[in-house]
Design a protein around this motif. Structure first.
Motif, PDB file in Angstrom:
ATOM      1  N   ASN A 314       0.297  -1.030  -0.650  1.00 15.38           N
ATOM      2  CA  ASN A 314       0.184  -0.080   0.714  1.00 15.38           C
ATOM      3  C   ASN A 314       1.180   0.861   0.102  1.00 15.38           C
ATOM      4  N   GLY A 338       8.981  -6.494  -7.904  1.00 19.73           N
ATOM      5  CA  GLY A 338       8.070  -5.915  -6.900  1.00 19.73           C
ATOM      6  C   GLY A 338       8.909  -6.511  -5.319  1.00 19.73           C
ATOM      7  N   GLY A 368       7.473   1.117   3.797  1.00 21.59           N
ATOM      8  CA  GLY A 368       6.365   0.009   4.672  1.00 21.59           C
ATOM      9  C   GLY A 368       7.716  -0.651   5.976  1.00 21.59           C
ATOM     10  N   ILE A 399       2.221  -5.800   8.057  1.00 17.65           N
ATOM     11  CA  ILE A 399       2.120  -6.624   6.238  1.00 17.65           C
ATOM     12  C   ILE A 399       0.909  -5.977   5.443  1.00 17.65           C
ATOM     13  N   TYR A 400       0.791  -4.847   5.017  1.00 19.88           N
ATOM     14  CA  TYR A 400      -0.593  -4.839   3.951  1.00 19.88           C
ATOM     15  C   TYR A 400      -0.905  -4.220   4.999  1.00 19.88           C
ATOM     16  N   MET A 492       0.659  -6.900  -4.991  1.00 17.95           N
ATOM     17  CA  MET A 492       1.504  -7.689  -4.712  1.00 17.95           C
ATOM     18  C   MET A 492       1.332  -8.838  -3.359  1.00 17.95           C
TER      19      MET A 492
HETATM   20  N1  TPP Z   1       9.749 -10.863   0.297  1.00 17.54           N
HETATM   21  C1  TPP Z   1      10.336  -9.935  -0.829  1.00 17.54           C
HETATM   22  C2  TPP Z   1      11.625 -10.267  -1.139  1.00 17.54           C
HETATM   23  N2  TPP Z   1       9.496  -9.547  -1.391  1.00 17.54           N
HETATM   24  C3  TPP Z   1       7.643  -9.329  -1.855  1.00 17.54           C
HETATM   25  N3  TPP Z   1       7.412  -8.667  -2.290  1.00 17.54           N
HETATM   26  C4  TPP Z   1       7.876 -10.479  -0.386  1.00 17.54           C
HETATM   27  C5  TPP Z   1       8.283 -10.836   0.884  1.00 17.54           C
HETATM   28  C6  TPP Z   1       6.181 -10.246   0.291  1.00 17.54           C
HETATM   29  N4  TPP Z   1       5.256  -8.767   0.326  1.00 17.54           N
HETATM   30  C7  TPP Z   1       4.938  -7.978  -0.617  1.00 17.54           C
HETATM   31  S1  TPP Z   1       4.709  -6.055  -0.354  1.00 17.54           S
HETATM   32  C8  TPP Z   1       5.134  -6.577   1.484  1.00 17.54           C
HETATM   33  C9  TPP Z   1       5.658  -8.191   1.761  1.00 17.54           C
HETATM   34  C10 TPP Z   1       6.668  -9.256   2.136  1.00 17.54           C
HETATM   35  C11 TPP Z   1       5.630  -5.751   2.196  1.00 17.54           C
HETATM   36  C12 TPP Z   1       4.084  -4.850   2.079  1.00 17.54           C
HETATM   37  O1  TPP Z   1       4.263  -4.149   3.627  1.00 17.54           O
HETATM   38  P1  TPP Z   1       4.550  -2.966   4.253  1.00 17.54           P
HETATM   39  O2  TPP Z   1       5.705  -3.075   3.725  1.00 17.54           O
HETATM   40  O3  TPP Z   1       4.710  -2.700   5.405  1.00 17.54           O
HETATM   41  O4  TPP Z   1       3.833  -2.386   3.315  1.00 17.54           O
HETATM   42  P2  TPP Z   1       2.703  -1.974   3.097  1.00 17.54           P
HETATM   43  O5  TPP Z   1       1.229  -2.638   2.314  1.00 17.54           O
HETATM   44  O6  TPP Z   1       2.093  -2.076   4.921  1.00 17.54           O
HETATM   45  O7  TPP Z   1       1.910  -0.444   3.479  1.00 17.54           O
END
Ligand code: TPP
Length: 492
Positions: A314, A338, A368, A399-400, A492
């Motif tokens: 996000n 991604g 994030g 995460i998300y 993602m």
């Molecule tokens: N591991 C890797 C190397 N790349 C990935 N894309 C993922 C895992 C799966 N993944 C996609 S987005 C994400 C993860 C672990 C993190 C999202 O959380 P955050 O960074 O806190 O952002 P938010 O969506 O909460 O704003």
């Protein structure tokens, strides 16, 4: 004689360093160990900058970004075995992004077949609802001047891909980024400049596109032509050179796409309503803040020439719609793969380039809270080299999405050995800013728009040290309502 000859002898490390110098290598990122320490020292003696990182993966991300930013290869120096294994993530990411890491000569400039250029110009002239999509390949090819001319001379709408942002500035009146879904869904002719029909562009397939949309693909990579969709025309060659060929061909007739067309009207109306919806969310006064409130306040103070590095789901997706890029090759993010964890390495590479080429330029790295964790120890690297980086951690405790403290306590039943921690949860209210203060940088923990504005103002004013602003947002905050159900979750 033998004594004289041995004095002239160079060590293996010196030979490697000299070879890198000959290839105009400016930066090496890595972690030393017994077999390679001498190479780093020999390179430093020749004036090559060696940046010691905390994990080879981040070092490799940094080295790969140097190639994209400067056009000259960046080098990643690692020990054998585990060092090389850690670097694999960076090499794979660079490969998928089409960023090259070898030491190599600049390739010769190739042009597209003239008959194909003629055919492409004719398809463009006959388009009812045309769209140009500008990818990071166009940025890599330094095609900004020619593509801007195409946009302006022929009054064509354009859409940048995430890292194609800034090739033509985001605030250009022909940028239809705010009506992305509408533009993709109803365009009848789409010209792809160094943008691939992968998941980021929904593989070029319905329902995101018309079934009979005509794609014109401009790419330097022959293997990309015809991926997923059969294009109407393919233009194989250097993107800047081919854009110039297209300009010259279109110039032969007095044609422009009518600025008062129904298509332009539809796109403008959609942009207006989407922008209004984002602004409304941004103006919400409730606390904790939502993503839009955060990004609108950041955008207000964002220096026009800064590098924007971003990762997260996000955080990156919503941030991209609000944070503007005005210059090519000034946005770096999770890219084609991604990949989470690229942000700090990319920010370090961009900061080195900024420091050396345009002192005063800043790097704003929007992370994030999960994404930040992947390479968080590189904050020490940032402080050791005192790099002009401002880290923004958009913290939703997960995460998300995550949990607020009360729900977390209730759910995890602290100290209960049978408690199940939901997979998306991270520890609520973590003080990530203390990682920055631990190494002498400036840290801020902010919960309100006023605190965010003030801390960002102070961080931008302070040119003596890096900073990290830990921005607490609503743990369940999400994207604004989408027109299509397949857009309600992050990609993602
Ligand atoms: N591991 C890797 C190397 N790349 C990935 N894309 C993922 C895992 C799966 N993944 C996609 S987005 C994400 C993860 C672990 C993190 C999202 O959380 P955050 O960074 O806190 O952002 P938010 O969506 O909460 O704003």
């Amino acid at each position: 004689n033998f004594a004289e000859r041995s004095e002239e002898q160079m060590s293996g490390a010196q030979v490697i360093a000299q070879a890198l110098k000959t290839q105009d290598v400016e930066y090496i990122f890595g972690i030393v160990g017994i077999p390679v320490t001498e190479i780093a020292i020999a390179a430093q003696q020749l004036g090559i900058k060696y940046i010691g990182m905390r994990n080879e993966q981040a070092a490799c991300y940094a080295a790969s970004a140097i190639g994209y930013l400067t056009g000259r290869p960046g080098v990643c120096l690692v020990v054998s075995g585990p060092g090389l294994i850690h670097a694999l993530g960076g090499m794979a990411n660079a490969n998928v992004n089409c960023w090259y890491m070898e030491c190599c000569m600049s390739p010769p400039v190739s042009m597209a077949e003239t008959s194909a250029v003629r055919m492409a110009a004719s398809v463009i002239r006959n388009a009812k609802q045309p769209l140009l999509i500008i990818g990071k390949g166009a940025a890599y090819a330094h095609a900004e001047e020619n593509i801007k001319k195409l946009v302006e001379q022929y009054k064509l709408p354009f859409l940048p891909t995430p890292m194609g942002k800034g090739v033509v500035p985001d605030n250009h009146p022909n940028c239809v980024g705010a009506a992305r879904s509408r533009a993709l869904q109803f365009a009848d002719v789409i010209v792809l400049f160094g943008a691939r029909l992968n998941w980021i562009l929904h593989f070029g397939l319905p329902p995101r596109y018309q079934p009979d949309v005509k794609f014109i693909q401009v790419d330097i990579c022959a293997e990309e032509l015809g991926n997923n969709v059969k294009p109407a025309v393919t233009l194989l060659g250097d993107i800047s050179a081919v854009s110039k060929q297209l300009l010259e061909e279109l110039d032969k007739t007095a044609w422009e796409y009518p600025p008062e067309s129904k298509w332009w009207k539809t796109l403008r109306e959609k942009m207006k309503s989407n922008e209004a919806a984002s602004k409304e969310l941004a103006s919400k006064k409730s606390l904790p803040m939502n993503y839009y409130t955060v990004f609108y306040h950041v955008q207000e103070q964002l220096p026009r020439d800064c590098f924007v590095v971003s990762e997260g789901a996000n955080t990156m997706d919503i941030g991209r719609t609000v944070l503007q890029n005005y210059l090519p090759r000034h946005r770096l993010d999770a890219g084609t793969f991604g990949t989470m964890g690229v942000g700090l390495g990319f920010a370090i590479a961009a900061a080195m380039v900024a420091k050396d080429r345009s002192p005063g330029q800043r790097v704003i790295c929007v992370e994030g809270d999960s994404a930040f964790g992947f390479s968080g120890m590189e904050v020490e690297t940032i402080c050791r080299y005192n790099l002009p980086i401002i880290l923004l951690v958009v913290n939703n405790n997960g995460i998300y999405q995550g949990f607020d403290m009360n729900t977390w306590k209730e759910t995890s039943k602290f100290r209960d050995p049978t408690a199940v921690v939901p997979p998306m949860c991270l520890l609520p209210n973590s003080h990530y800013e203390q990682i920055m203060t631990a190494f002498g940088g400036k840290g801020y923990f902010v919960e309100t728009p006023e605190e965010l504005q003030k801390s960002l103002r102070q961080s931008l004013a302070d040119t003596t040290k890096p900073s990290l602003i830990n921005i607490m947002i609503e743990p369940q905050a999400t994207r604004k309502a989408q027109d299509f159900h397949w857009l309600t979750r992050s990609n993602m």
